[in-house]
Design a protein around this motif. Structure first.
Motif, PDB file in Angstrom:
ATOM      1  N   GLU A   1       5.625   2.276  -7.148  1.00 33.90           N
ATOM      2  CA  GLU A   1       6.548   2.964  -8.024  1.00 33.90           C
ATOM      3  C   GLU A   1       7.576   2.514  -8.439  1.00 33.90           C
ATOM      4  OE1 GLU A   1       8.499   7.337  -8.533  1.00 33.90           O
ATOM      5  OE2 GLU A   1       7.438   7.064  -6.888  1.00 33.90           O
TER       6      GLU A   1
ATOM      7  N   VAL B   1      -4.065   3.301  -3.690  1.00 39.22           N
ATOM      8  CA  VAL B   1      -3.089   3.854  -4.172  1.00 39.22           C
ATOM      9  C   VAL B   1      -2.467   3.502  -5.731  1.00 39.22           C
ATOM     10  CG1 VAL B   1      -0.358   3.981  -3.788  1.00 39.22           C
ATOM     11  CG2 VAL B   1      -2.069   4.330  -1.990  1.00 39.22           C
TER      12      VAL B   1
ATOM     13  N   ARG C   1      -4.715   5.479  -8.004  1.00 37.10           N
ATOM     14  CA  ARG C   1      -4.199   6.872  -8.438  1.00 37.10           C
ATOM     15  C   ARG C   1      -2.945   6.749  -9.332  1.00 37.10           C
ATOM     16  NH1 ARG C   1      -5.540   7.505  -2.683  1.00 37.10           N
ATOM     17  NH2 ARG C   1      -3.297   7.255  -2.100  1.00 37.10           N
ATOM     18  N   SER C   2      -2.173   5.824  -8.909  1.00 36.39           N
ATOM     19  CA  SER C   2      -0.985   5.826  -9.697  1.00 36.39           C
ATOM     20  C   SER C   2      -1.212   5.373 -11.324  1.00 36.39           C
ATOM     21  CB  SER C   2      -0.031   4.830  -9.200  1.00 36.39           C
ATOM     22  OG  SER C   2       0.428   5.224  -7.954  1.00 36.39           O
TER      23      SER C   2
ATOM     24  N   HIS D   1       0.946  -1.300   0.107  1.00 35.05           N
ATOM     25  CA  HIS D   1       0.001  -0.088  -0.025  1.00 35.05           C
ATOM     26  C   HIS D   1       0.819   1.233  -0.096  1.00 35.05           C
ATOM     27  CE1 HIS D   1       0.893   0.640   4.433  1.00 35.05           C
ATOM     28  NE2 HIS D   1       0.334   1.730   4.313  1.00 35.05           N
ATOM     29  N   ARG D   2       2.237   1.028   0.108  1.00 34.91           N
ATOM     30  CA  ARG D   2       3.116   2.247   0.103  1.00 34.91           C
ATOM     31  C   ARG D   2       3.295   2.838  -1.554  1.00 34.91           C
ATOM     32  NH1 ARG D   2       6.341   2.659   4.534  1.00 34.91           N
ATOM     33  NH2 ARG D   2       6.620   4.887   3.745  1.00 34.91           N
ATOM     34  N   PRO D   3       3.056   3.932  -1.744  1.00 35.82           N
ATOM     35  CA  PRO D   3       2.945   4.506  -3.255  1.00 35.82           C
ATOM     36  C   PRO D   3       4.634   4.584  -3.540  1.00 35.82           C
ATOM     37  CG  PRO D   3       1.969   6.065  -1.606  1.00 35.82           C
ATOM     38  CD  PRO D   3       2.599   5.028  -0.745  1.00 35.82           C
ATOM     39  N   GLU D   4       5.503   4.573  -2.742  1.00 36.65           N
ATOM     40  CA  GLU D   4       6.952   4.763  -3.236  1.00 36.65           C
ATOM     41  C   GLU D   4       7.102   2.913  -3.769  1.00 36.65           C
ATOM     42  OE1 GLU D   4       7.006   4.826   1.330  1.00 36.65           O
ATOM     43  OE2 GLU D   4       6.040   5.444  -0.396  1.00 36.65           O
TER      44      GLU D   4
END
Length: 509
Positions: free
Chosen positions: A468, A494, A497-498, A462-465
């Motif tokens: 990515e 997330v 959104r990405s 669940h971490r965007p980084e």
């Protein structure tokens, strides 16, 4: 005691417990808290509705035995070896850190060392019954914080044995012989080994013969006999009843009949567990609690803080992200059911006074009652901590992740979770030569996957980084094959959104 009096008391206990549980259910509150409140209401310092409290306490002891038996059913000896990081390092670190912090604070407060160590023992244990029930109700047993919490609870349950064996030595602090202490612990270890060997040799053969009869009633009686009989044998070896039942459950967990056995024992466990929590509530002296409420509340806050820091700090030191550390740390802040066993023995050995006993009892019951509410707020606290303190600095980019970013992998599949579903999907994708990467927060599974040549990465989905680095903006499909509902919901949000065009598949059970 007359049978009519026993039946009357049991009827009163069950009636009041049902009424309070119904009310708490309507308010969407924990049934465990309902049982504790019901016990306080009908206890000696409450309405005094139960005269035969000894019967309730005996039934509560059976509840603990059945609980640990079912816990043992979930843990095979082979899986215990795979969980050694969660059990030994996380569990051992949490217990040691909690005892150490408590010891330092209590010594500075002027409490003698033996009493301070004993209180540290009591505080270090958390409630297996409450924590596992809440996680089971929320389907988070197999989540990352569920697994690490389970490992810590398992170590705590096993640590009860040496703690109880050391209590007489604490009473004789000045004259205790270290060699005798080691001898006592050695005898306990021999007892555990003997029980395991005996159970491993006899129980599978017994169950095999019983199952051949194809009679559910006989199987249910046999399971109860094995559970209670092993608990009795453990008690004869000087171990706790619960530890004997736990060992029996572990042996049966290797059996082909484990699921049917669990189904047979669960109804008994649930009833007796409810009686256990009621009996705990009955121990509370309400007059003492109200007379010393400000001091008790301050002590509860101190215990919660000590345990949260000890648990979260230990988990974080093992490399887990802050989200997992905070959620598990908040979930284990209560004082557990085995602490009542330690309290009773310590009180008999004069390690604590009656006043100290009531303080510890009040703290334990209040923390247990508050646990479901604290666990409900844990994800919110973790998000705030992650945003305000951690600031997304949990994970450094690995060489493999940097390679994905540099080469620009695209139209690939991201698999979140390397459990059974994740492994099967990875096998299919490899066979069809479709590009994919796998991310998991279980370091054991990450190492297993890397050893098998899988493109495995350690991270919180669940971490965007993390997403990515896994190239979510260029990916075609995201498969959420994890059993953590909270992480799944946030991961999907997330990822969407990405990459608004990303096709997302989610495991719902």
């Amino acid at each position: 005691m007359e049978i009519s009096a026993i039946l009357r008391d049991l009827a009163v206990v069950l009636a009041i417990a049902t009424a309070v549980a119904f009310l708490f259910g309507k308010l969407r509150l924990s049934v465990v808290a309902a049982f504790l409140v019901a016990g306080a209401i009908m206890g000696p310092t409450g309405a005094g509705l139960v005269s035969e409290t000894g019967v309730v306490e005996a039934l509560a002891e059976i509840g603990i035995v059945l609980l640990l038996f079912t816990v043992g059913l979930e843990i095979s000896l082979s899986s215990l070896g795979k969980m050694r990081r969660q059990v030994l390092w996380a569990g051992g670190g949490q217990v040691f850190a909690t005892i150490l912090f408590s010891l330092v604070i209590l010594l500075l407060s002027g409490l003698p060392a033996p009493e301070a160590i004993f209180v540290g023992f009591v505080i270090s244990l958390s409630s297996t019954a409450i924590v596992l029930k809440v996680y089971a109700d929320r389907m988070e047993i197999d989540s990352s914080h569920g697994r690490i919490s389970f490992g810590i609870l398992l170590f705590q349950d096993m640590a009860v044995i040496p703690m109880m064996l050391l209590i007489p030595s604490l009473r004789q602090w000045e004259t205790a012989d270290p060699s005798m202490v080691l001898l006592t612990l050695g005898k306990a270890g021999i007892g555990v080994a003997a029980l395991l060997l005996l159970a491993r040799f006899l129980i599978p053969r017994l169950l095999k013969e019983i199952v051949r009869l194809n009679d559910r009633e006989i199987l249910a009686l046999t399971v109860l006999f094995v559970c209670l009989g092993t608990a009795y044998l453990a008690n004869r070896f000087g171990l706790s009843l619960g530890m004997g039942a736990f060992l029996a459950g572990m042996v049966i967990s290797e059996s082909d009949y484990v699921h049917e056995i669990a189904a047979q024992i669960l109804p008994f466990r649930d009833v007796f567990n409810g009686i256990f929590f009621i009996s705990v509530g009955m121990l509370l002296n309400l007059h003492f609690l109200f007379d010393n409420l400000p001091l008790v509340v301050a002590m509860v806050a101190a215990v919660v803080l000590i345990k949260a820091i000890s648990t979260a700090g230990t988990i974080r030191a093992l490399g887990y992200p802050w989200r997992i550390a905070v959620i598990a740390g908040v979930g284990l802040v209560q004082i557990g059911e085995f602490s009542f066993l330690l309290l009773s023995q310590g009180y008999r050995e004069n390690l604590v006074t009656s006043t100290q006993y009531q303080f510890l009892l009040a703290i334990a019951i209040l923390t247990m009652t508050a646990t479901p509410f604290l666990m409900g707020s844990a994800p919110w606290l973790a998000r705030r901590w992650d945003r305000w303190v951690a600031r997304g600095g949990d994970f450094r980019e690995t060489e493999e992740e940097a390679a994905i970013r540099r080469t620009g992998m695209e139209n690939h599949v991201i698999i979140a979770g390397y459990g059974m579903n994740g492994k099967n999907l990875a096998r299919v994708l490899k066979a069809t030569r479709l590009p994919y990467v796998v991310v998991d927060l279980n370091d054991v599974q990450v190492r297993e996957g890397k050893a098998a040549g899988e493109p495995m990465f350690y991270g919180d989905i669940h971490r965007p980084e993390i997403l990515e680095r896994l190239g979510v903006a260029r990916a075609r499909i995201l498969v959420m094959a994890i059993s953590d509902p909270m992480a799944t919901r946030r991961g999907v949000a997330v990822a969407r959104r990405s990459n608004p065009d990303l096709f997302i598949l989610v495991r719902t059970r």
